[in-house]
Design a protein around this motif. Structure first.
Motif, PDB file in Angstrom:
ATOM      1  N   THR A  12      -7.014  20.385  22.045  1.00  0.00           N
ATOM      2  CA  THR A  12      -6.484  20.970  20.813  1.00  0.00           C
ATOM      3  C   THR A  12      -7.174  20.397  19.582  1.00  0.00           C
ATOM      4  N   TYR A  13      -7.150  21.203  18.530  1.00  0.00           N
ATOM      5  CA  TYR A  13      -7.631  20.811  17.203  1.00  0.00           C
ATOM      6  C   TYR A  13      -6.849  21.636  16.194  1.00  0.00           C
ATOM      7  N   ARG A  14      -6.026  20.971  15.414  1.00  0.00           N
ATOM      8  CA  ARG A  14      -5.131  21.648  14.482  1.00  0.00           C
ATOM      9  C   ARG A  14      -4.299  22.736  15.189  1.00  0.00           C
ATOM     10  N   ASP A  16      -1.406  25.269  16.397  1.00  0.00           N
ATOM     11  CA  ASP A  16      -0.400  25.997  15.628  1.00  0.00           C
ATOM     12  C   ASP A  16       0.704  26.518  16.551  1.00  0.00           C
ATOM     13  N   ASN A  40      -5.863  15.855  21.932  1.00  0.00           N
ATOM     14  CA  ASN A  40      -5.905  16.384  20.575  1.00  0.00           C
ATOM     15  C   ASN A  40      -6.934  15.636  19.726  1.00  0.00           C
ATOM     16  N   LYS A  42      -7.965  14.546  16.319  1.00  0.00           N
ATOM     17  CA  LYS A  42      -7.176  14.308  15.110  1.00  0.00           C
ATOM     18  C   LYS A  42      -7.713  15.083  13.910  1.00  0.00           C
ATOM     19  N   SER A  43      -6.813  15.744  13.217  1.00  0.00           N
ATOM     20  CA  SER A  43      -7.117  16.396  11.949  1.00  0.00           C
ATOM     21  C   SER A  43      -5.804  16.914  11.385  1.00  0.00           C
ATOM     22  N   GLY A  44      -5.265  16.237  10.408  1.00  0.00           N
ATOM     23  CA  GLY A  44      -3.985  16.643   9.850  1.00  0.00           C
ATOM     24  C   GLY A  44      -2.836  16.281  10.781  1.00  0.00           C
ATOM     25  N   THR A  45      -1.794  17.102  10.757  1.00  0.00           N
ATOM     26  CA  THR A  45      -0.595  16.817  11.538  1.00  0.00           C
ATOM     27  C   THR A  45      -0.671  17.459  12.912  1.00  0.00           C
ATOM     28  N   PHE A  46       0.116  16.900  13.820  1.00  0.00           N
ATOM     29  CA  PHE A  46       0.246  17.432  15.179  1.00  0.00           C
ATOM     30  C   PHE A  46       1.719  17.738  15.402  1.00  0.00           C
ATOM     31  N   HIS A  60      -4.549  11.305  21.614  1.00  0.00           N
ATOM     32  CA  HIS A  60      -5.244  11.645  20.378  1.00  0.00           C
ATOM     33  C   HIS A  60      -6.599  10.933  20.333  1.00  0.00           C
TER      34      HIS A  60
END
Length: 304
Positions: A12-14, A16, A40, A42-46, A60
């Motif tokens: 995953t990446y960002r 939704d 995941n 990392k970039s912003g929130t999870f 992560h």
């Protein structure tokens, strides 16, 4: 029903809401999934709720640590399941039979090393991409082996980690995914299996909803990266031309659009096909280009 354990790895990446729905659908499969491992970048929130879902383990990693091959191999090492399914965060199971149908070819023959799913167009998919889905992922299942190379050429190695199941013992025999690759880790692995005498299964009854409406620029970048991966692995792709398959896709799509009198889409097809071709030819010659140009052409800037 299989008695073999089946685990799933999702990169995953960002992520939704579509990813959350993917997890829900995987939990409702007729063929039960063991563990779902999420890696995941990392970039912003999870989504915090994913961290607390039963049967799901989240790891992560930093963006600079991501690699299409090495990161998936890391996911493989997290599991001890006999069959491991790799998926992307935007691949929605079309029904509750996905895992059962996807793993069936591996359970029916010890010669099948990997099985990949059919990809259906998502709601809002444009007409050109919709046709491309049907071209690359037809209704009929197929087993592919070394004997198909004279007829199918590079298509013999076609496989997609958007949704693919791997036989653990054969995966390990092949040495796992290549540890550094810009793209195409699935086809590289499939090619190794075919060359070693194993088979690649296309399981048309295993269906995921997955498509993209890419711009011409994005098509250029993706085909640039595709060509880079092929140029970096001449032992796999040397002597196999892929342009002919692309030309056949363009011709078939154009005929389809002309029959439907979609003249504006014919022009769009020619534009995007030109972007694909230019990206592919540039990628084949990336070693002759300055690094700053390569980075501009690539969709994977962190790779460089």
């Amino acid at each position: 029903m299989s008695k073999l354990r089946v685990d799933v790895v999702i990169l995953t990446y960002r992520p939704d809401e579509r990813f959350i729905e993917e997890l829900r659908r995987l939990k409702r499969q007729e063929e039960p999934v063991g563990w779902i491992y999420v890696i995941n970048t990392k970039s912003g929130t999870f989504p915090e709720e994913v961290e607390h879902m039963p049967g799901i383990s989240v790891v992560h990693i930093e963006p600079e640590d991501f690699d299409h091959g090495r990161t998936r191999d890391m996911g493989f090492a997290l599991s001890e399941a006999e069959i491991l399914v790799f998926m992307t965060q935007d691949a929605l199971p079309a029904d509750r039979k996905l895992i059962g149908e996807l793993t069936k070819p591996l359970l029916c023959s010890e010669k099948v090393g990997v099985s990949y799913a059919r990809q259906l167009p998502a709601k809002g998919c444009d007409e050109i991409e919709r046709f491309t889905r049907s071209f690359n992922y037809p209704k009929e299942s197929r087993l592919k082996s070394k004997s198909d190379l004279p007829v199918l050429g590079i298509k013999t190695y076609f496989c997609s980690d958007v949704c693919a199941a791997y036989q653990r013992s054969i995966y390990l025999e092949m040495g796992g995914f290549t540890k550094r690759t810009i793209f195409n880790e699935d086809m590289i692995m499939a090619a190794k299996m075919v060359k070693a005498g194993y088979q690649v299964a296309y399981a048309a009854q295993a269906r995921v909803i997955h498509s993209h409406n890419y711009s011409g620029r994005k098509q250029f970048q993706r085909n640039f990266d595709l060509a880079v991966s092929q140029a970096d692995h001449p032992e796999i792709f040397g002597g196999l031309r892929s342009e002919s398959e692309g030309i056949r896709l363009v011709k078939d799509t154009a005929r389809y659009l002309i029959r439907k009198r979609r003249w504006s889409l014919v022009l769009e097809l020619l534009y995007k096909s030109g972007c694909k071709y230019l990206g592919y030819k540039a990628g084949q010659n990336y070693r002759k280009m300055p690094l700053w140009v390569v980075k501009r052409c690539s969709a994977s800037a962190n790779y460089w």
